[in-house]
Design an enzyme around this catalytic site. Structure first.
Site, mmCIF file in Angstrom:
data_model
loop_
_atom_site.group_PDB
_atom_site.id
_atom_site.type_symbol
_atom_site.label_atom_id
_atom_site.label_comp_id
_atom_site.label_asym_id
_atom_site.label_seq_id
_atom_site.Cartn_x
_atom_site.Cartn_y
_atom_site.Cartn_z
ATOM 1 N N CYS A 60 -47.128 16.763 -32.408
ATOM 2 C CA CYS A 60 -45.883 17.471 -32.690
ATOM 3 C C CYS A 60 -45.608 18.531 -31.635
ATOM 4 O O CYS A 60 -46.442 19.405 -31.388
ATOM 5 C CB CYS A 60 -45.939 18.113 -34.075
ATOM 6 S SG CYS A 60 -44.429 19.024 -34.490
ATOM 7 N N ARG A 63 -44.420 22.929 -32.939
ATOM 8 C CA ARG A 63 -45.340 23.726 -33.748
ATOM 9 C C ARG A 63 -45.184 25.240 -33.600
ATOM 10 O O ARG A 63 -45.874 25.996 -34.280
ATOM 11 C CB ARG A 63 -46.785 23.320 -33.435
ATOM 12 C CG ARG A 63 -47.175 22.006 -34.055
ATOM 13 C CD ARG A 63 -48.564 21.592 -33.622
ATOM 14 N NE ARG A 63 -48.565 20.885 -32.355
ATOM 15 C CZ ARG A 63 -49.652 20.650 -31.636
ATOM 16 N NH1 ARG A 63 -50.833 21.100 -32.049
ATOM 17 N NH2 ARG A 63 -49.576 19.974 -30.504
ATOM 18 N N TRP A 232 -36.957 19.425 -37.829
ATOM 19 C CA TRP A 232 -35.653 18.890 -37.473
ATOM 20 C C TRP A 232 -35.847 17.966 -36.276
ATOM 21 O O TRP A 232 -36.888 17.961 -35.621
ATOM 22 C CB TRP A 232 -34.651 19.999 -37.161
ATOM 23 C CG TRP A 232 -35.151 20.989 -36.143
ATOM 24 C CD1 TRP A 232 -35.138 20.878 -34.789
ATOM 25 C CD2 TRP A 232 -35.750 22.263 -36.427
ATOM 26 N NE1 TRP A 232 -35.688 21.986 -34.201
ATOM 27 C CE2 TRP A 232 -36.066 22.861 -35.179
ATOM 28 C CE3 TRP A 232 -36.045 22.965 -37.601
ATOM 29 C CZ2 TRP A 232 -36.677 24.104 -35.080
ATOM 30 C CZ3 TRP A 232 -36.652 24.205 -37.504
ATOM 31 C CH2 TRP A 232 -36.951 24.771 -36.251
ATOM 32 N N GLU A 237 -35.635 11.807 -29.985
ATOM 33 C CA GLU A 237 -36.197 10.942 -31.018
ATOM 34 C C GLU A 237 -35.160 9.926 -31.488
ATOM 35 O O GLU A 237 -35.481 8.786 -31.824
ATOM 36 C CB GLU A 237 -36.685 11.770 -32.200
ATOM 37 C CG GLU A 237 -37.842 12.691 -31.881
ATOM 38 C CD GLU A 237 -38.241 13.517 -33.089
ATOM 39 O OE1 GLU A 237 -39.073 13.020 -33.874
ATOM 40 O OE2 GLU A 237 -37.729 14.644 -33.249
#
Length: 390
Positions: A60, A63, A232, A237
């Site tokens: 991720c 973070r 979000w 992506e």
């Protein structure tokens, strides 16, 4: 017990002002494990564990915000109906009128006496995929098998390209039950381009909350098989993976053709040019709609800020380079030009929520009230991809 003690030591190191002294809490946990084979987390332990699991998630990039995660304790939910109601509330809080809020809902854990509940879906919101007689696919090819599974359980889809799949909830009795996601909770953005009017004619859209629901949350040796969480979207992506991968919507040829690009030679970089315009459309559309999304340049800089903050606290940041570097213009983002520490730090999230479950088929593709609404007919859909057989 070792993992439980390591977790408690971490909690008390970072938050020493707990109401129960560490030695006393250790004795309580040892006693519970000795009597039942497991133990129960306090509310404070659950919140801390969930946030640290996000902090430790090596794939991720977002973070920096781990301490802002809203933790919803749903361990008391026992029936599929209760679980569905809480999942709907999760979406309501995450939507936050477009100001997407990071949320995790944590349901009952696995115990030696009883498995915790599961959701077969990979994410709370995903689009169906339908095989056509001519070999093509309408919708998301990644979810063709899952769509056929839910249809075999009694769901009837309309066959459109952006149709939200139902949730499949399985509790300890092993009987999966279907629940629709209420339409008013599916926050979606219709995609348009700031310069090309034809882009809106493609009738593309994407949902705003990426709520992952098929990962196992592990805190202090306790596994929570149903702990859906969301942040979000980063625009890439959607604009460089979901709408672009050849095993997904495969839109680059469509966009390139509409742009009038020469697709007969790779030397024209038609894929790159179409990819940039598609990502421009995603960021533009979310911005116009007032729905939170981030761009890969800003998020890359924020990730390095996160690393610097963690290092000042004496903590190492685990990161998987192949996931942290964005899929668009990776070489001109600051995350590209460095090495990262790869480690399994706990608490954390792990793939596969259904260990030990025997009744249901695979809940999702490999890595990775009535809600139906009008969608373009399959024959009219210009971006129905040919099914890949290789």
């Amino acid at each position: 017990m070792k993992e439980a003690e390591e977790f408690l030591a971490l909690l008390y190191t970072e938050h020493p002002d707990q109401p129960c002294p560490l030695d006393e809490r250790r004795r309580q946990v040892r006693a519970q494990i000795g009597q039942t084979g497991t133990y129960s987390h306090t509310s404070a332990e659950l919140v801390f564990g969930a946030r640290v699991a996000w902090r430790n998630s090596s794939r991720c990039i977002g973070r920096l915000y781990w301490q802002s995660l809203r933790v919803l304790d749903r361990r008391d939910a026992g029936t599929p109906e209760e679980i569905h109601r809480h999942l709907c509330e999760h979406l309501r809080q995450a939507n936050n009128d477009g100001r997407i809020r990071p949320v995790i809902s944590i349901f009952a854990p696995d115990t030696p006496m009883c498995p915790g509940p599961r959701v077969w879906n990979e994410q709370i919101i995903r689009y169906a995929g339908y095989r056509r007689r001519d070999g093509g696919i309408v919708g998301d090819p990644r979810y063709v098998d899952f769509t056929e599974t839910v249809c075999s359980l009694g769901w009837q889809g309309s066959g459109g390209p952006f149709e939200v799949l139902p949730l499949v909830i399985e509790t300890a009795d092993g009987r999966p039950q279907l629940f629709d996601v209420p339409r008013d909770l599916v926050l979606e953005v219709e995609l348009a381009h700031p310069e090309y009017s034809w882009f809106a004619e493609l009738r593309l859209r994407w949902h705003a909350v990426p709520a992952i629901s098929n990962m196992r949350l592990r805190i202090g040796g306790i596994d929570y098989p149903l702990a859906p969480f969301n942040g979000w979207y980063m625009g890439t992506e959607i604009g460089a993976r979901n709408l672009v991968d050849t095993g997904r919507y495969n839109l680059l040829p469509v966009v390139a053709e509409s742009l009038g690009l020469d697709t007969g030679s790779e030397e024209t970089l038609w894929r790159d040019r179409a990819l940039v315009e598609l990502n421009v459309a995603v960021l533009h559309s979310f911005g116009v709609a007032g729905v939170k999304v981030s761009n890969h340049h800003t998020e890359s800089r924020r990730f390095l800020t996160h690393i610097a903050r963690e290092e000042r606290e004496g903590r190492t940041v685990p990161a998987d380079w192949s996931w942290i570097v964005p899929p668009v213009s990776g070489g001109i983002t600051p995350t590209f030009h460095r090495y990262y520490h790869e480690a399994d730090q706990r608490p954390n999230f792990y793939p596969g929520t259904r260990s030990g479950s025997k009744s249901s088929p695979s809940p999702s593709p490999s890595p990775s009230p009535d809600t139906r609404w009008p969608t373009p007919d399959a024959a009219e859909c210009p971006y129905a991809s040919k099914e890949r057989t290789e």
